[in-house]
Scaffold this motif. Structure first.
Motif, mmCIF file in Angstrom:
data_model
loop_
_atom_site.group_PDB
_atom_site.id
_atom_site.type_symbol
_atom_site.label_atom_id
_atom_site.label_comp_id
_atom_site.label_asym_id
_atom_site.label_seq_id
_atom_site.Cartn_x
_atom_site.Cartn_y
_atom_site.Cartn_z
ATOM 1 N N LEU A 193 0.824 -1.210 0.000
ATOM 2 C CA LEU A 193 0.000 0.000 0.000
ATOM 3 C C LEU A 193 0.859 1.262 0.000
ATOM 4 N N LEU A 194 1.989 1.198 0.704
ATOM 5 C CA LEU A 194 2.886 2.352 0.794
ATOM 6 C C LEU A 194 3.869 2.403 -0.374
ATOM 7 N N ALA A 195 4.215 1.233 -0.922
ATOM 8 C CA ALA A 195 5.183 1.183 -2.018
ATOM 9 C C ALA A 195 4.595 1.735 -3.317
ATOM 10 N N ARG A 196 3.310 1.587 -3.512
ATOM 11 C CA ARG A 196 2.705 2.082 -4.757
ATOM 12 C C ARG A 196 2.804 3.598 -4.903
ATOM 13 N N PRO A 197 2.456 4.380 -3.882
ATOM 14 C CA PRO A 197 2.673 5.836 -4.020
ATOM 15 C C PRO A 197 4.134 6.204 -4.241
ATOM 16 N N LYS A 198 5.041 5.483 -3.580
ATOM 17 C CA LYS A 198 6.472 5.757 -3.759
ATOM 18 C C LYS A 198 6.872 5.558 -5.217
ATOM 19 N N ASP A 199 6.434 4.435 -5.820
ATOM 20 C CA ASP A 199 6.828 4.168 -7.202
ATOM 21 C C ASP A 199 6.080 5.054 -8.190
ATOM 22 N N LEU A 200 4.899 5.525 -7.816
ATOM 23 C CA LEU A 200 4.226 6.510 -8.667
ATOM 24 C C LEU A 200 5.091 7.761 -8.789
ATOM 25 N N LEU A 201 5.661 8.197 -7.681
ATOM 26 C CA LEU A 201 6.550 9.364 -7.705
ATOM 27 C C LEU A 201 7.805 9.080 -8.536
ATOM 28 N N TYR A 202 8.361 7.879 -8.382
ATOM 29 C CA TYR A 202 9.539 7.516 -9.176
ATOM 30 C C TYR A 202 9.229 7.596 -10.667
ATOM 31 N N THR A 203 8.058 7.106 -11.065
ATOM 32 C CA THR A 203 7.737 7.110 -12.499
ATOM 33 C C THR A 203 7.465 8.514 -13.010
ATOM 34 N N LEU A 204 7.113 9.433 -12.119
ATOM 35 C CA LEU A 204 6.903 10.822 -12.529
ATOM 36 C C LEU A 204 8.226 11.551 -12.732
ATOM 37 N N PHE A 205 9.187 11.318 -11.833
ATOM 38 C CA PHE A 205 10.455 12.048 -11.878
ATOM 39 C C PHE A 205 11.579 11.249 -12.546
ATOM 40 N N LYS A 206 11.418 9.926 -12.617
ATOM 41 C CA LYS A 206 12.343 9.024 -13.303
ATOM 42 C C LYS A 206 13.830 9.216 -12.930
ATOM 43 N N PRO A 207 14.166 9.092 -11.648
ATOM 44 C CA PRO A 207 15.587 9.135 -11.275
ATOM 45 C C PRO A 207 16.316 7.904 -11.820
ATOM 46 N N GLU A 208 17.602 8.058 -12.093
ATOM 47 C CA GLU A 208 18.387 6.903 -12.556
ATOM 48 C C GLU A 208 18.544 5.897 -11.430
ATOM 49 N N PRO A 209 18.598 4.611 -11.768
ATOM 50 C CA PRO A 209 18.838 3.597 -10.736
ATOM 51 C C PRO A 209 20.256 3.688 -10.184
ATOM 52 N N ALA A 210 20.521 2.924 -9.133
ATOM 53 C CA ALA A 210 21.844 2.959 -8.496
ATOM 54 C C ALA A 210 22.949 2.618 -9.491
ATOM 55 N N TYR A 211 22.686 1.683 -10.394
ATOM 56 C CA TYR A 211 23.679 1.267 -11.392
ATOM 57 C C TYR A 211 23.018 1.178 -12.759
ATOM 58 N N LEU A 212 23.755 1.593 -13.780
ATOM 59 C CA LEU A 212 23.330 1.351 -15.155
ATOM 60 C C LEU A 212 24.366 0.431 -15.803
ATOM 61 N N GLY A 213 25.336 0.989 -16.517
ATOM 62 C CA GLY A 213 26.371 0.124 -17.099
ATOM 63 C C GLY A 213 26.183 -0.087 -18.581
ATOM 64 N N GLU A 214 26.958 -1.043 -19.126
ATOM 65 C CA GLU A 214 26.932 -1.285 -20.563
ATOM 66 C C GLU A 214 25.642 -1.967 -20.992
ATOM 67 N N VAL A 215 25.268 -1.706 -22.241
ATOM 68 C CA VAL A 215 24.055 -2.304 -22.803
ATOM 69 C C VAL A 215 24.298 -3.779 -23.101
ATOM 70 N N ILE A 216 23.352 -4.627 -22.696
ATOM 71 C CA ILE A 216 23.409 -6.065 -22.967
ATOM 72 C C ILE A 216 22.043 -6.456 -23.530
ATOM 73 N N PRO A 217 21.849 -6.368 -24.846
ATOM 74 C CA PRO A 217 20.520 -6.634 -25.419
ATOM 75 C C PRO A 217 20.034 -8.039 -25.096
ATOM 76 N N VAL A 218 18.776 -8.135 -24.702
ATOM 77 C CA VAL A 218 18.208 -9.428 -24.338
ATOM 78 C C VAL A 218 18.062 -10.328 -25.567
ATOM 79 N N SER A 219 18.218 -9.758 -26.734
ATOM 80 C CA SER A 219 18.180 -10.555 -27.969
ATOM 81 C C SER A 219 19.478 -11.327 -28.189
ATOM 82 N N GLY A 220 20.506 -11.030 -27.382
ATOM 83 C CA GLY A 220 21.806 -11.694 -27.551
ATOM 84 C C GLY A 220 21.941 -12.962 -26.727
ATOM 85 N N ASN A 221 23.117 -13.110 -26.102
ATOM 86 C CA ASN A 221 23.450 -14.330 -25.357
ATOM 87 C C ASN A 221 23.451 -14.024 -23.857
ATOM 88 N N GLY A 222 22.646 -14.768 -23.113
ATOM 89 C CA GLY A 222 22.526 -14.558 -21.689
ATOM 90 C C GLY A 222 23.799 -14.774 -20.916
#
Length: 228
Positions: A193-222
């Motif tokens: 119940l409390l996590a939903r409002p928190k993530d609504l705010l995240y989707t509005l402001f879209k902060p970057e996650p703790a880590y990003l890194g190099e692109v690894i397309p899911v169409s490639g090799n796992g």
């Protein structure tokens, strides 16, 4: 003086009660909004919505035991995700969970579980930095280049997962994994119940996650996501 203090306390108490009621009403409104927005995207296996092959089936992590084995909830998610893979819903699995410490690793165990059940290693991707639902969806889009996704988690969590996925621009459907009741569900429901409002705010402001890194397309090799 005492009367003045008593009067002030009464006013503050009333204000606190009103603010508390307004806060609870806002939380409930966000929950209802989020659930109504995505409820039609929670489908059953075999639903026509799953006939168009997705880029991947995302299984969201939710804990492993001290011996490394999956918790009951995670095992049920894995079993459902593997069934969908076997049914041809997608030819890729994306295991997203917490591997932020050397002594705690959800995603390698999730991949091992799939491999033990006949899924080839190259078909299983691991997101080692899926520390939250929001980060999992953000990284699915930006790191793994996912556009169409089928999410597997329990239903109580599915509404938020699908809402975040859609807000991040993903074409998302969800298959809930609830073959049995789970202990401690009341606590999880309250937390949600409390996590939903928190993530609504995240989707509005879209902060970057703790880590990003190099692109690894899911169409490639796992195996590109293997770390050992």
């Amino acid at each position: 003086m005492k009367q003045w203090i008593a009067g002030r306390l009464k006013i503050w108490l009333k204000a606190a009660v009103i603010l508390g009621i307004l806060g609870m009403a806002a939380v409930m409104a966000v929950n209802i909004f989020m659930m109504l927005r995505v409820k039609d995207r929670i489908v059953k296996p075999g639903d026509p919505a799953l006939s168009q092959k997705a880029d991947c089936i995302m299984i969201l992590g939710c804990g492993v035991k001290k011996d490394g084995s999956p918790t009951g909830m995670l095992k049920d998610r894995l079993d459902e995700g593997i069934r969908l893979y076997q049914q041809g819903v997608s030819d890729r699995l994306l295991m997203s969970g917490d591997h932020g410490r050397k002594d705690y690793d959800e995603v390698n165990r999730m991949k091992e579980y799939a491999l033990e059940r006949g899924v080839p290693s190259e078909a299983v991707f691991m997101d080692h930095a899926g520390f939250s639902t929001y980060e999992s969806m953000y990284r699915a889009r930006d790191i793994f280049q996912v556009k169409q996704i089928v999410v597997v988690t329990q239903k109580y969590h599915m509404y938020r997962a699908l809402y975040v996925a859609s807000a991040m621009g993903l074409e998302a459907y969800g298959v809930a994994s609830d073959p049995r009741p789970y202990g401690g569900q009341l606590y999880r429901d309250i937390r949600e119940l409390l996590a939903r409002p928190k993530d609504l705010l995240y989707t509005l402001f879209k902060p970057e996650p703790a880590y990003l890194g190099e692109v690894i397309p899911v169409s490639g090799n796992g195996d590109a996501t293997n770390d050992r």
